[in-house]
Design a protein around this motif. Sequence first.
Motif, short mmCIF file in Angstrom:
data_model
loop_
_atom_site.label_atom_id
_atom_site.label_comp_id
_atom_site.label_asym_id
_atom_site.label_seq_id
_atom_site.Cartn_x
_atom_site.Cartn_y
_atom_site.Cartn_z
N GLU A 38 0.84 -1.21 0.00
CA GLU A 38 0.00 0.00 0.00
C GLU A 38 0.87 1.26 0.00
OE1 GLU A 38 -0.44 -2.57 2.09
OE2 GLU A 38 -2.46 -3.29 1.70
N VAL A 41 2.17 1.73 -3.56
CA VAL A 41 1.11 2.18 -4.47
C VAL A 41 0.84 3.66 -4.26
CG1 VAL A 41 -1.36 1.97 -5.00
CG2 VAL A 41 0.03 -0.09 -4.74
N ARG A 46 -0.75 6.14 -7.34
CA ARG A 46 -1.80 5.29 -7.90
C ARG A 46 -2.89 5.04 -6.86
NH1 ARG A 46 1.50 0.49 -11.04
NH2 ARG A 46 2.83 1.85 -12.28
N ASP A 47 -4.04 4.59 -7.36
CA ASP A 47 -5.13 4.19 -6.48
C ASP A 47 -4.84 2.80 -5.93
OD1 ASP A 47 -6.64 6.50 -6.90
OD2 ASP A 47 -7.60 5.65 -8.68
N VAL A 48 -5.30 2.54 -4.71
CA VAL A 48 -5.11 1.23 -4.10
C VAL A 48 -6.18 0.30 -4.67
CG1 VAL A 48 -5.01 -0.08 -1.95
CG2 VAL A 48 -4.14 2.25 -2.02
N THR A 49 -5.77 -0.48 -5.67
CA THR A 49 -6.65 -1.46 -6.30
C THR A 49 -5.94 -2.81 -6.27
OG1 THR A 49 -5.70 -1.14 -8.51
CG2 THR A 49 -7.56 0.31 -7.89
N LYS A 51 -5.09 -4.72 -8.67
CA LYS A 51 -4.07 -4.74 -9.74
C LYS A 51 -2.82 -3.98 -9.31
CE LYS A 51 -3.31 -3.37 -14.52
NZ LYS A 51 -3.88 -2.70 -15.69
N ASN A 52 -3.01 -2.80 -8.72
CA ASN A 52 -1.86 -2.00 -8.29
C ASN A 52 -1.16 -2.62 -7.09
OD1 ASN A 52 -2.19 -0.13 -10.33
ND2 ASN A 52 -3.44 1.23 -9.08
N TRP A 55 1.08 -5.27 -8.47
CA TRP A 55 2.27 -4.62 -9.05
C TRP A 55 3.27 -4.27 -7.94
CZ3 TRP A 55 3.57 0.43 -7.70
CH2 TRP A 55 4.69 0.94 -8.34
N ALA A 56 2.76 -3.72 -6.85
CA ALA A 56 3.62 -3.31 -5.74
C ALA A 56 4.27 -4.52 -5.07
CB ALA A 56 2.83 -2.49 -4.73
N LYS A 59 7.09 -5.63 -7.26
CA LYS A 59 8.17 -4.65 -7.19
C LYS A 59 8.95 -4.80 -5.87
CE LYS A 59 9.13 -0.46 -9.23
NZ LYS A 59 10.00 -0.57 -10.38
#
Length: 73
Positions: A38, A41, A46-49, A51-52, A55-56, A59
Amino acid sequence: MSTSQPDASRPSAARTDDDRATPDALLHTRTGTDVSPEDLVLAAGRDVTPKNLEWARRKLDEEGPAALDKLLP
């Protein structure tokens, strides 16, 4: 009716330390705590979704907490 601007009329000698920029040496990107997906993100803007967050997670798995350092000054 007054048209004066309080900030503009304040002499520079009366300014406080709060008016100055923080020196780079005092800026920190982390508090020494773990970096969550979180955090990453939100730092990326970015928005906390789901998908994101995925990604995080990827990463953070690849780069560790340095991933956050790369996003922030």
